[in-house]
Write an enzyme that holds these catalytic residues in place. Sequence first.
Site, mmCIF file in Angstrom:
data_model
loop_
_atom_site.group_PDB
_atom_site.id
_atom_site.type_symbol
_atom_site.label_atom_id
_atom_site.label_comp_id
_atom_site.label_asym_id
_atom_site.label_seq_id
_atom_site.Cartn_x
_atom_site.Cartn_y
_atom_site.Cartn_z
ATOM 1 N N GLY A 239 0.762 -1.250 0.000
ATOM 2 C CA GLY A 239 0.000 0.000 0.000
ATOM 3 C C GLY A 239 0.781 1.282 0.000
ATOM 4 N N CYS A 342 -11.884 3.449 -29.573
ATOM 5 C CA CYS A 342 -13.139 4.131 -29.893
ATOM 6 C C CYS A 342 -13.944 4.516 -28.649
ATOM 7 C CB CYS A 342 -13.967 3.176 -30.727
ATOM 8 S SG CYS A 342 -13.986 1.541 -29.974
#
Length: 419
Positions: A239, A342
């Site tokens: 973390g 796209c």
Amino acid sequence: MHHFKYRDNVMFCEDVSIEEISAKVGTPFYLYSYATLKRHFQAFNAAFEDVPKLICFSAKANTSLAVLKIFADMGCGLDIVSGGELYRGLKAGFSPERIVYSGVGKRIDEIDYALETGILMFNVESHVELELINRRAADLQKRAPVAIRVNPNVDPKTHPYISTGLRKNKFGINTEAAIESYRMAGRLEHVDVIGIDCHIGSQITDTKPFEAALISLKTLINDLKQMGTDIKYLDMGGGLGITYADEMPPSLSEYAEAITQQLKGMDLQLILEPGRVLVGNAGIMITKVLYRKSGEVKNFVIVDAGMNDLLRPTLYNAFHAIEPVVNSKENLIVADVVGPICESSDFLAVDRNICDVESGDLLAVMSAGAYGYVMSSNYCSRPRVAEVMVKGDRFHVIKTRENYEDLVRGESLPPFFEA
Ligand code: LLP
């Protein structure tokens, strides 16, 4: 600290010109620095030199065999979340007794594989999983070493998609229920309770959430002691954040100090599962400018890498610095750096100050060594890009670029199409 630096305005990875690699390998590609990877592990390890510990690189951040092998050869352990990561880890040379297995959704075949392999421990995330592991261990005549993953309900103050230690998250077992899990584990015949585990989130830039989690875990460990359950391993997960833009994460020594302070007087072996901090700034992605385009309200720099190659900007709105590989242009423009996919979410950067590039220019997307290639996909039938590693003045393609045949591998047409 990393080894991507300009020499006479050309970006080098260690002693190799990135322009030269691009000419040979084509674009896009991920590029890792051997020296940086090694140094990051050594620095992390050194920060915890005074405590008994096992550092388990979190494979999910980067599972390239070459990257894994560097860590395995330095005596690092591995944190896995799937059978696939176990397979890769073993192939790269990690010893089973240095492998910990986390994850909320371990399948039976994956549990069996880990039991057969003889890993250090399962980080168990629910009562049903605990029972299943016990049953599989019985069937396979093995013993299953386990830790309970505790959810300490701590806010890591990071992106919601990568926070894991809050009550509303799917991970772990809350502190109250954890006592019950340990009781239950103690009754199971084929399970050895050896640890306690937590992982509160990723890209954390403050030591406080780690301290808060540890305080909560310590209380639990003491309660367990009263119950007669002695814990040997305390797994604090990973973390620790890195600098992508201007974040100021704690230094390794501040992080280590915060954790070891809390552990004083406890007879425990610490396990840590760093991912991003070891590999994030040891890798970059190189892409080429295809076109420049000016819309009505924006400039676009269209490059040959898209969200399928590096998903982080799209998924988390993550910032990655973008630098020219050849630093020859003085003028800056403001533009979106976008890919060929796209979707309007297909961007690497939005409203970014970037040099006035033209078609054919190479760009380096920085800090892409963690959660880069591993999260790439074949969306829009785009072959996955190559991965390259540099050591000193040499480079090697550690993963070849996929080709069109790779895209259809394993596909077949149903025989009933003939009828
Ligand atoms: N241990 C466990 C149980 C984890 O779930 C994770 C990350 C780690 C260790 C390693 O955390 P790190 O040291 O890398 O922060 N794809 C996201 C990050 C997801 C992290 C998931 N778990 C991103 O690109 O930011």
